[in-house]
Design a protein around this motif. Sequence first.
Motif, PDB file in Angstrom:
ATOM      1  N   UNK A  56     -30.434   0.361   0.738  1.00  0.00           N
ATOM      2  CA  UNK A  56     -30.237   0.886   2.091  1.00  0.00           C
ATOM      3  C   UNK A  56     -29.793   2.348   2.047  1.00  0.00           C
ATOM      4  N   UNK A  57     -28.850   2.680   1.220  1.00  0.00           N
ATOM      5  CA  UNK A  57     -28.375   4.062   1.122  1.00  0.00           C
ATOM      6  C   UNK A  57     -29.465   5.032   0.698  1.00  0.00           C
ATOM      7  N   UNK A  58     -30.149   4.774  -0.432  1.00  0.00           N
ATOM      8  CA  UNK A  58     -31.226   5.684  -0.830  1.00  0.00           C
ATOM      9  C   UNK A  58     -32.372   5.760   0.189  1.00  0.00           C
ATOM     10  N   UNK A 100     -32.719   4.041   9.737  1.00  0.00           N
ATOM     11  CA  UNK A 100     -33.087   3.313   8.518  1.00  0.00           C
ATOM     12  C   UNK A 100     -31.921   2.465   8.029  1.00  0.00           C
ATOM     13  N   UNK A 101     -30.694   2.930   8.213  1.00  0.00           N
ATOM     14  CA  UNK A 101     -29.539   2.106   7.845  1.00  0.00           C
ATOM     15  C   UNK A 101     -29.484   0.844   8.700  1.00  0.00           C
ATOM     16  N   UNK A 102     -29.780   0.969   9.984  1.00  0.00           N
ATOM     17  CA  UNK A 102     -29.782  -0.209  10.866  1.00  0.00           C
ATOM     18  C   UNK A 102     -30.890  -1.177  10.474  1.00  0.00           C
ATOM     19  N   UNK A 103     -32.067  -0.664  10.216  1.00  0.00           N
ATOM     20  CA  UNK A 103     -33.194  -1.522   9.818  1.00  0.00           C
ATOM     21  C   UNK A 103     -32.910  -2.181   8.470  1.00  0.00           C
ATOM     22  N   UNK A 104     -32.373  -1.405   7.531  1.00  0.00           N
ATOM     23  CA  UNK A 104     -32.043  -1.961   6.221  1.00  0.00           C
ATOM     24  C   UNK A 104     -30.972  -3.038   6.297  1.00  0.00           C
ATOM     25  N   UNK A 105     -29.977  -2.822   7.145  1.00  0.00           N
ATOM     26  CA  UNK A 105     -28.935  -3.831   7.310  1.00  0.00           C
ATOM     27  C   UNK A 105     -29.506  -5.090   7.945  1.00  0.00           C
ATOM     28  N   UNK A 106     -30.369  -4.912   8.910  1.00  0.00           N
ATOM     29  CA  UNK A 106     -30.967  -6.061   9.582  1.00  0.00           C
ATOM     30  C   UNK A 106     -31.832  -6.869   8.616  1.00  0.00           C
ATOM     31  N   UNK A 119     -23.106  -1.497  12.195  1.00  0.00           N
ATOM     32  CA  UNK A 119     -23.046  -1.021  10.816  1.00  0.00           C
ATOM     33  C   UNK A 119     -23.620   0.388  10.703  1.00  0.00           C
ATOM     34  N   UNK A 120     -24.784   0.608  11.307  1.00  0.00           N
ATOM     35  CA  UNK A 120     -25.461   1.900  11.196  1.00  0.00           C
ATOM     36  C   UNK A 120     -24.648   3.010  11.866  1.00  0.00           C
ATOM     37  N   UNK A 121     -24.097   2.743  13.034  1.00  0.00           N
ATOM     38  CA  UNK A 121     -23.314   3.784  13.710  1.00  0.00           C
ATOM     39  C   UNK A 121     -21.981   4.049  13.022  1.00  0.00           C
ATOM     40  N   UNK A 122     -21.365   3.028  12.451  1.00  0.00           N
ATOM     41  CA  UNK A 122     -20.144   3.254  11.676  1.00  0.00           C
ATOM     42  C   UNK A 122     -20.461   4.078  10.430  1.00  0.00           C
ATOM     43  N   UNK A 123     -21.573   3.767   9.776  1.00  0.00           N
ATOM     44  CA  UNK A 123     -21.994   4.561   8.612  1.00  0.00           C
ATOM     45  C   UNK A 123     -22.324   5.988   9.030  1.00  0.00           C
ATOM     46  N   UNK A 124     -23.008   6.148  10.161  1.00  0.00           N
ATOM     47  CA  UNK A 124     -23.383   7.471  10.640  1.00  0.00           C
ATOM     48  C   UNK A 124     -22.215   8.310  11.118  1.00  0.00           C
ATOM     49  N   UNK A 125     -21.132   7.671  11.537  1.00  0.00           N
ATOM     50  CA  UNK A 125     -19.955   8.399  12.008  1.00  0.00           C
ATOM     51  C   UNK A 125     -18.929   8.627  10.905  1.00  0.00           C
ATOM     52  N   UNK A 126     -19.164   8.065   9.724  1.00  0.00           N
ATOM     53  CA  UNK A 126     -18.244   8.241   8.601  1.00  0.00           C
ATOM     54  C   UNK A 126     -18.531   9.523   7.828  1.00  0.00           C
TER      55      UNK A 126
END
Length: 167
Positions: A56-58, A100-106, A119-126
Amino acid sequence: MADDPRGSEPQPTRDAWVVASFAAALDLALVVCGFGFVSLLLDLEVVGDPAVGLLVGPAAVGASVVAVFIALGVLLRRPERMAGTVLVAAVASWIAFVAVAAIGHLLGSSSAVFASLRFAFVLGAGWFGLLVPACAALTASLAVLVARGRRGGMERPRWPWERDEEE
């Protein structure tokens, strides 16, 4: 005009995509370097949820770099507009990263859509999520300067064997 080695494609368009490709490589290098430093200094994992998986990260970083490449390739045809180009590249990279983080998490955790968006918005706001548009903005700023120089007649650097003997 028949002897023109560039073909029928206009010079500003070709220069824009060449500068955009080098800028995308720089953006990737800056993001990877920044992620490494943030991870080491703050003792954080880029993706804190182990259920998501390793890709997901890469994949999110790759999507953000592709977004920067496309944005710069299109916008560097007119490099006079620096603020707009920088803003579009930064926002596009962040949106691609979060999407892509949201899709990968899903796909990776098979949880609810709301949990994946959270998850995606928390990752994006970090730290890591905010580093992505910052690197894109820096890269876009430098790319605009290079594109302006190329449009102003600046030639590319030459290797020693490409130079004339008279120099």
